[in-house]
Design a protein around this motif. Structure first.
Motif, short mmCIF file in Angstrom:
data_model
loop_
_atom_site.label_atom_id
_atom_site.label_comp_id
_atom_site.label_asym_id
_atom_site.label_seq_id
_atom_site.Cartn_x
_atom_site.Cartn_y
_atom_site.Cartn_z
N LEU A 100 53.58 40.82 35.60
CA LEU A 100 53.73 40.76 37.05
C LEU A 100 55.15 40.40 37.44
O LEU A 100 55.84 39.69 36.72
N GLU A 104 54.54 38.81 42.57
CA GLU A 104 53.12 38.93 42.23
C GLU A 104 52.60 37.68 41.53
O GLU A 104 51.46 37.27 41.74
N GLN A 107 51.75 35.31 44.07
CA GLN A 107 50.59 35.75 44.83
C GLN A 107 49.27 35.47 44.11
O GLN A 107 48.23 35.37 44.76
N VAL A 108 49.32 35.37 42.78
CA VAL A 108 48.08 35.29 41.98
C VAL A 108 47.12 34.20 42.46
O VAL A 108 45.94 34.48 42.69
N LEU A 111 45.54 35.36 45.71
CA LEU A 111 44.59 36.45 45.56
C LEU A 111 43.31 35.97 44.89
O LEU A 111 42.22 36.44 45.21
N ALA A 112 43.47 35.03 43.92
CA ALA A 112 42.28 34.47 43.26
C ALA A 112 41.40 33.74 44.26
O ALA A 112 40.18 33.65 44.07
N ARG A 156 54.72 29.23 42.46
CA ARG A 156 53.30 29.55 42.25
C ARG A 156 52.44 28.31 42.45
O ARG A 156 51.36 28.38 43.05
N MET B 1 42.15 40.50 42.09
CA MET B 1 42.65 40.27 40.73
C MET B 1 42.86 41.60 39.98
O MET B 1 43.33 41.61 38.87
N LEU B 3 44.92 43.64 40.61
CA LEU B 3 46.37 43.85 40.51
C LEU B 3 46.87 43.48 39.10
O LEU B 3 47.65 44.21 38.50
N ILE B 4 46.37 42.35 38.59
CA ILE B 4 46.82 41.88 37.27
C ILE B 4 46.42 42.89 36.20
O ILE B 4 47.21 43.22 35.31
N ARG B 7 48.58 46.04 36.51
CA ARG B 7 49.95 45.75 36.05
C ARG B 7 49.98 45.62 34.53
O ARG B 7 50.93 46.03 33.88
N LEU B 263 45.11 31.23 34.78
CA LEU B 263 44.33 31.67 35.94
C LEU B 263 43.14 30.74 36.19
O LEU B 263 42.84 30.38 37.32
N GLY B 267 42.22 27.97 39.36
CA GLY B 267 41.05 28.17 40.21
C GLY B 267 40.48 29.57 40.24
O GLY B 267 39.63 29.86 41.07
N ALA B 268 40.93 30.45 39.33
CA ALA B 268 40.34 31.80 39.30
C ALA B 268 38.97 31.72 38.61
O ALA B 268 38.86 31.13 37.54
N PRO B 269 37.93 32.28 39.22
CA PRO B 269 36.61 32.21 38.59
C PRO B 269 36.50 33.18 37.42
O PRO B 269 37.25 34.14 37.33
#
Lengths: 338, 348
Positions: A100, A104, A107-108, A111-112, A156, B1, B3-4, B7, B263, B267-269
């Motif tokens: 990224l 980006e 942004q992660v 977006l999460a 971030r 997500m 996008l990741i 990419r 991630l 806090g990414a699930p």
């Protein structure tokens, strides 16, 4: 009332089948606007404490409270929300996602949290501009210097404008020119009303801090009289994880060295009889005890400071001590307690 | 997500391109296998339909006109024609032979009565009308007017038909009945089948009527092992494709362990991480399938045996490709879910 309150915190986890307790009975209170420096060598528990503060690791006992939230009681969506919106983390080695761009990467976290892209984009641009990277937004981490990557990592961490910022070894991979900018940025972030906690083993950062917490208190190499112990079978001389101050010599009886395993049982690592010594590495290196020493039978031991011990056994070299070479002890204990 | 994930596909594009090429080739082979299988069945349907009779009469106990060599006297044709419900009846002789001129080829031979039931379709020229004439399949690459030799009998091609094959694409030659009898029965007045226009309500003793379905089933029986083998190879190819996609997704998950930990720590699930990896697998599969369609079109003409790939095979390819992609990514998904967010700190 303090914003961050750590109360009698003890953390332990299994490593290699054994139980390690890097933090024991830690208490700390920090208010907004303060920058706390967690100081200590590798393995002293800095990162472990960060994991607890971030809600990633649960403590064995004690509590961590940030404002109204008891972090160690959070679970499910409350924990996810805490990680997203309350705490921002600047990881050691930056940990940016290499595929990224800088924009980006920032942004992660947004977006999460399902923030729409039309909002996440401008927010990320603002943050990168704040950290001085307005002209590097479309660069990937591989095209940025260490200092620039660290700035992206900080941006971030600030994506959700968290009131608690954790920075793990923020200067570890930077040259002194880059360090200057990062220190100024961290100080600004604290002054603007956040709790900022910085973990480091770099003592040059001391002037940055409002508070300093040494997670591995240094044991002063002070003169102490020998400690003569007459033990009954089962008596414990020191516990695994205790600070190490003395080297012990066995005069009679038998001492067993135990290591606590993940399943709660103890593994006998060594059994020592008259004329042997033990516990030398912890006081030499300032490490916690890696084993528990317990009398297997009725026994008599004497504990010496490192300097006393070397005098007692005829000044062996540090190499001999560290490598556990046989050293010749005096035939009789100093006070004749055998 | 997503996008990741996209990419990451761009970032590791060389690896993913190689994986897509290998998977596309595998998918193309499954399409070709499906084409082979479809051809085997469709050529049977064509040869049964092309004779165009309402019923096929054979000696009682005969499994089918194409697979058995049981014969009946030629005069049986007249008896059948006289049966109630039958408008017309004609005799056929079906046999397998070899063409020695202009090139050695295995051929199916159908002897028929000119002007009777079961006349062949003509693509170019005309149908045989007298002894010594033949209508040849275009697969034999014999032109109108060329001389051929079949079963030791010299013949002259007076016309061609297209796509009349059976038994794994073996081309068919239509000849007058007496020529076929000469090849098969040394000129004896015997026939293998009587075909009719109109369905007989009763038949002379010793004869049996077969429906088109029975004839097709009989003709497909010898191909069962071949089609099963093709199906098995197709299944193995699907597994190979799943293996390629699965290994590439798992490798991606392994390499991105630290990313996943970061991630999670922010806090990414789990569902977001799983969705991202699944998306990669689907993109890989669908792109491979699209490339496979092109590859199959390019490769199909290179096979000597006709390959008929129907639209439903293409539709099935995309549906199965998505399933294969998702199934293959399970190991990678499990890996992503198990990642400890504490790894983001470089350990505990």
């Amino acid at each position: 009332m303090a914003d961050l309150m750590i109360d009698d915190l003890t953390v332990e986890y299994a490593s290699g089948g054994y139980v390690v307790r890097p933090i024991e009975n830690l208490s700390l209170e920090v208010s907004s606007g303060e920058l706390v420096l967690l100081l200590g060598p590798s393995g002293c528990g800095k990162t472990t404490l960060f994991s607890v503060l971030a809600g990633i690791l649960r403590p064995a006992s004690g509590s961590v409270r940030f404002r109204d939230a008891v972090v160690n009681d959070l679970g499910g969506s409350a924990l996810t929300n805490y990680r997203r919106s309350t705490v921002g983390i600047v990881f050691q080695a930056f940990n940016l996602i290499p595929s990224l761009t800088a924009l980006e990467n920032v942004q992660v976290p947004l977006l999460a949290a399902k923030v729409p892209r039309r909002e996440a984009g401008p927010r990320a641009e603002t943050l990168l501009t704040q950290v001085g990277l307005a002209d590097r937004m479309s660069h990937r981490p591989g095209d940025l210097s260490g200092g620039q990557q660290q700035r992206v990592a900080i941006a971030r961490a600030l994506a959700h404008n968290p009131p608690l910022l954790l920075a793990d070894e923020p200067t570890a991979h930077l040259d002194y020119i880059q360090v200057e900018g990062i220190l100024r940025l961290l100080r600004e972030l604290a002054t603007s009303g956040r709790v900022v906690v910085v973990a480091t083993h770099d003592e040059r950062l001391l002037p940055l801090a409002d508070r300093i917490v040494e997670l591995s208190p240094r044991v002063a190499a002070r003169e102490r009289p020998p400690e003569h112990l007459v033990l009954n079978a089962g008596d414990v001389i020191f516990e695994q994880g205790d600070p190490g101050e003395r080297i012990y010599v066995v005069w009679n009886g038998e001492i067993e060295l135990l290591r606590r395993r993940e399943d709660g049982t103890n593994l006998v690592m060594d059994e020592l009889r008259s004329g042997r010594y033990f516990g030398e590495l912890a006081p030499i290196f300032g490490l916690p005890r890696s084993m528990t020493a317990r009398a297997a039978t009725n026994a008599v031991v004497t504990g010496y400071t490192v300097a006393d011990f070397r005098r007692q056994v005829g000044a062996p070299s540090m190499d001999d001590l560290i490598l556990g070479a046989d050293v010749r002890l005096q035939n009789e204990p100093p006070d004749g307690s055998n | 997500m997503w996008l990741i994930s996209l990419r990451d596909l761009q970032f590791r594009r060389r690896r993913f391109t190689i994986a897509i090429a290998a998977t596309a080739l595998t998918f193309a082979m499954t399409l070709l296998m499906a084409g082979f299988s479809a051809t085997l069945h469709s050529e049977i349907r064509r040869i049964v339909d092309v004779i165009g009779a309402d019923s096929r009469i054979v000696a009682e106990g005969t499994s089918g006109p194409f697979t058995a060599s049981t014969v009946v006297p030629a005069e049986t044709t007249d008896a059948v024609a006289a049966a109630p419900g039958v408008d017309r009846a004609s005799a056929l002789v079906l046999l397998h032979s070899t063409m020695s001129e202009p090139a050695d080829r295995d051929v199916n031979v159908i002897g028929y009565s000119s002007g009777g039931v079961g006349e062949p379709p003509v693509t170019e020229g005309r149908a045989p009308e007298e002894a010594g004439e033949a209508l040849v399949d275009t697969a034999l690459e014999v032109g109108v007017g060329d001389s051929i030799s079949v079963g030791g009998l010299p013949l002259r091609a007076v016309g061609t038909s297209d796509g009349i094959t059976y038994y794994f694409g073996t081309p068919t030659i239509f000849v007058p009945l007496e020529n076929a009898q000469a090849m098969a029965f040394s000129g004896q007045d015997l026939v293998t089948t009587v075909v009719t226009s109109g369905e007989p309500s009763s038949l002379p003793e010793g004869l049996e009527e077969l429906t088109p379905t029975q004839v097709r089933t009989d003709l497909e029986r010898p191909l069962a092992n071949g089609t099963k083998s093709i199906d098995l190879i197709s299944a193995l190819l699907w597994i190979t494709a799943a293996g390629i996609i699965g290994s590439i997704i798992y490798l991606s998950a392994l390499e991105r362990t630290r990313d996943f930990a970061v991630l999670k720590a922010t806090g990414a699930p789990n569902s977001a991480l799983m969705g991202g990896l699944a998306l990669q697998a689907i993109v890989l599969s669908v792109t491979s399938a699209a490339l496979a369609v092109v590859l199959a079109q390019l490769l199909a003409p290179l096979f000597p045996f006709g390959v008929e790939i129907y639209a439903r095979a293409y539709a099935a390819l995309f549906a199965i490709a998505v399933s294969v992609g998702l199934l293959a990514s399970v190991a990678g998904l499990r890996r992503a879910v198990k990642v400890d967010p504490a790894l983001a700190f470089g350990g505990h």
